[in-house]
Design a protein around this motif. Structure first.
Motif, PDB file in Angstrom:
ATOM      1  N   ALA A  35      10.150  11.997 -12.439  1.00 28.30           N
ATOM      2  CA  ALA A  35       9.777  12.421 -11.093  1.00 28.30           C
ATOM      3  C   ALA A  35       9.885  13.938 -10.950  1.00 28.30           C
ATOM      4  CB  ALA A  35      10.658  11.721 -10.058  1.00 28.30           C
ATOM      5  N   GLU A  36      10.965  14.518 -11.446  1.00 37.82           N
ATOM      6  CA  GLU A  36      11.144  15.969 -11.328  1.00 37.82           C
ATOM      7  C   GLU A  36      10.078  16.732 -12.111  1.00 37.82           C
ATOM      8  OE1 GLU A  36      15.174  16.388 -12.616  1.00 37.82           O
ATOM      9  OE2 GLU A  36      15.991  16.002 -10.610  1.00 37.82           O
ATOM     10  N   ALA A  37       9.629  16.182 -13.238  1.00 35.22           N
ATOM     11  CA  ALA A  37       8.635  16.861 -14.049  1.00 35.22           C
ATOM     12  C   ALA A  37       7.209  16.648 -13.543  1.00 35.22           C
ATOM     13  CB  ALA A  37       8.732  16.384 -15.502  1.00 35.22           C
ATOM     14  N   ASN A  38       6.940  15.551 -12.877  1.00 35.56           N
ATOM     15  CA  ASN A  38       5.553  15.204 -12.577  1.00 35.56           C
ATOM     16  C   ASN A  38       5.176  15.201 -11.096  1.00 35.56           C
ATOM     17  OD1 ASN A  38       4.425  14.463 -15.309  1.00 35.56           O
ATOM     18  ND2 ASN A  38       6.313  13.279 -15.261  1.00 35.56           N
ATOM     19  N   THR A  39       6.080  14.849 -10.213  1.00 27.63           N
ATOM     20  CA  THR A  39       5.680  14.761  -8.803  1.00 27.63           C
ATOM     21  C   THR A  39       5.324  16.121  -8.188  1.00 27.63           C
ATOM     22  OG1 THR A  39       7.988  14.716  -8.072  1.00 27.63           O
ATOM     23  CG2 THR A  39       6.882  12.592  -8.356  1.00 27.63           C
ATOM     24  N   PRO A  40       5.918  17.237  -8.653  1.00 20.44           N
ATOM     25  CA  PRO A  40       5.476  18.515  -8.069  1.00 20.44           C
ATOM     26  C   PRO A  40       3.998  18.808  -8.322  1.00 20.44           C
ATOM     27  CG  PRO A  40       7.602  18.804  -9.126  1.00 20.44           C
ATOM     28  CD  PRO A  40       7.105  17.429  -9.505  1.00 20.44           C
ATOM     29  N   SER A  41       3.431  18.255  -9.378  1.00 13.64           N
ATOM     30  CA  SER A  41       2.007  18.480  -9.661  1.00 13.64           C
ATOM     31  C   SER A  41       1.119  17.389  -9.062  1.00 13.64           C
ATOM     32  CB  SER A  41       1.775  18.589 -11.169  1.00 13.64           C
ATOM     33  OG  SER A  41       2.163  17.391 -11.810  1.00 13.64           O
ATOM     34  N   GLY A  42       1.687  16.520  -8.236  1.00 13.44           N
ATOM     35  CA  GLY A  42       0.882  15.539  -7.535  1.00 13.44           C
ATOM     36  C   GLY A  42       1.028  14.103  -8.010  1.00 13.44           C
ATOM     37  N   ALA A  43       1.768  13.888  -9.094  1.00 12.03           N
ATOM     38  CA  ALA A  43       1.962  12.516  -9.572  1.00 12.03           C
ATOM     39  C   ALA A  43       2.774  11.733  -8.543  1.00 12.03           C
ATOM     40  CB  ALA A  43       2.663  12.510 -10.923  1.00 12.03           C
ATOM     41  N   ARG A  44       2.597  10.445  -8.549  1.00  5.40           N
ATOM     42  CA  ARG A  44       3.294   9.569  -7.600  1.00  5.40           C
ATOM     43  C   ARG A  44       4.267   8.668  -8.334  1.00  5.40           C
ATOM     44  NH1 ARG A  44      -0.279   9.497  -3.051  1.00  5.40           N
ATOM     45  NH2 ARG A  44      -0.902  11.659  -2.902  1.00  5.40           N
ATOM     46  N   LEU A  45       5.428   8.518  -7.741  1.00  3.77           N
ATOM     47  CA  LEU A  45       6.425   7.584  -8.249  1.00  3.77           C
ATOM     48  C   LEU A  45       6.553   6.472  -7.221  1.00  3.77           C
ATOM     49  CD1 LEU A  45       8.738   6.680 -10.141  1.00  3.77           C
ATOM     50  CD2 LEU A  45      10.255   8.140  -8.797  1.00  3.77           C
ATOM     51  N   VAL A  46       6.344   5.242  -7.661  1.00  2.00           N
ATOM     52  CA  VAL A  46       6.454   4.075  -6.789  1.00  2.00           C
ATOM     53  C   VAL A  46       7.584   3.203  -7.333  1.00  2.00           C
ATOM     54  CG1 VAL A  46       5.278   2.049  -5.839  1.00  2.00           C
ATOM     55  CG2 VAL A  46       3.976   4.141  -6.334  1.00  2.00           C
ATOM     56  N   ALA A  47       8.556   2.907  -6.495  1.00  7.10           N
ATOM     57  CA  ALA A  47       9.679   2.061  -6.897  1.00  7.10           C
ATOM     58  C   ALA A  47       9.608   0.750  -6.123  1.00  7.10           C
ATOM     59  CB  ALA A  47      11.007   2.759  -6.635  1.00  7.10           C
ATOM     60  N   VAL A  48       9.519  -0.346  -6.843  1.00  5.42           N
ATOM     61  CA  VAL A  48       9.483  -1.676  -6.244  1.00  5.42           C
ATOM     62  C   VAL A  48      10.791  -2.368  -6.606  1.00  5.42           C
ATOM     63  CG1 VAL A  48       8.247  -3.862  -6.086  1.00  5.42           C
ATOM     64  CG2 VAL A  48       6.991  -1.742  -6.589  1.00  5.42           C
ATOM     65  N   VAL A  49      11.609  -2.604  -5.593  1.00  2.00           N
ATOM     66  CA  VAL A  49      12.912  -3.216  -5.819  1.00  2.00           C
ATOM     67  C   VAL A  49      12.790  -4.704  -5.523  1.00  2.00           C
ATOM     68  CG1 VAL A  49      15.335  -3.249  -5.160  1.00  2.00           C
ATOM     69  CG2 VAL A  49      14.093  -1.077  -5.266  1.00  2.00           C
ATOM     70  N   SER A  50      13.138  -5.491  -6.503  1.00  2.00           N
ATOM     71  CA  SER A  50      13.055  -6.940  -6.375  1.00  2.00           C
ATOM     72  C   SER A  50      14.398  -7.487  -5.916  1.00  2.00           C
ATOM     73  CB  SER A  50      12.690  -7.546  -7.729  1.00  2.00           C
ATOM     74  OG  SER A  50      12.752  -8.946  -7.670  1.00  2.00           O
TER      75      SER A  50
END
Length: 183
Positions: free
Chosen positions: A100-115
């Motif tokens: 997340a720290e390496a990629n979200t600043p450039s627009g990547a999305r992190l989606v967390a699905v908690v079961s």
């Protein structure tokens, strides 16, 4: 006459016990003769999506809004399926944070699905919350997990900006992209 009635009562009781024992033995025999549950497919566990597949249709209701394959289009994305009571899930959190720290600043999305139930998901949502607002909870084997074929946790699906699966992983350390600094 009393002996005859007592004899009939004893015979009726013995017959009833015999009938009950016969039913119990019959049930036990049937359970032993039932076919064994289907064995798991041979080989390592796999998701329903593989590298090169298009992201399946799904919808998640997150704190950051509705998330679907369409809303992720145009951005690389990492979808993480996590479970609160899972040790490998907790062990994967530093890798998720690095990604997340390496990629979200450039627009990547992190989606967390908690079961799991929302009450149990709280600490895990707090752990991933600083990295993304795209978090959702769903019951075990929920709709999103179902379309991606998630049966084990943690599971990861990495998508490119076109919505194509570029990597999958099951278990802590299973997705090399979590150890890399770029998507």
């Amino acid at each position: 006459m009393n002996y005859a009635i007592a004899g009939l009562a004893l015979l009726a009781a013995v017959t009833l016990v015999n009938a009950l024992l016969t039913v119990a033995v019959s049930k036990r025999w049937r359970s032993m003769m039932a076919p064994a549950p289907a064995a798991a497919a041979p080989g390592p566990p796999a998701l329903a999506v593989q590298e090169g597949d298009r992201a399946p249709a799904f919808t998640l209701h997150t704190a950051g809004g509705e998330v679907s394959a369409a809303t992720l289009a145009g951005h690389p994305a990492l979808i993480c399926f996590l479970r609160p009571d899972c040790g490998p899930t907790r062990e994967s959190l530093p890798g998720i944070q690095r990604w997340a720290e390496a990629n979200t600043p450039s627009g990547a999305r992190l989606v967390a699905v908690v079961s799991g139930p929302p009450a149990e998901a709280g600490p895990l949502l707090e752990a991933v919350g600083p990295f993304t607002e795209l978090t959702a909870t769903e019951p075990p084997n929920g709709p999103a997990a179902g379309v991606f074929g998630v049966r084990h946790h943690p599971s990861f699906v990495l998508l490119d900006a076109d919505g194509t699966v570029t990597g999958t992983g099951i278990g802590q350390g299973s997705l090399p992209a979590l150890d890399l600094l770029t998507a």
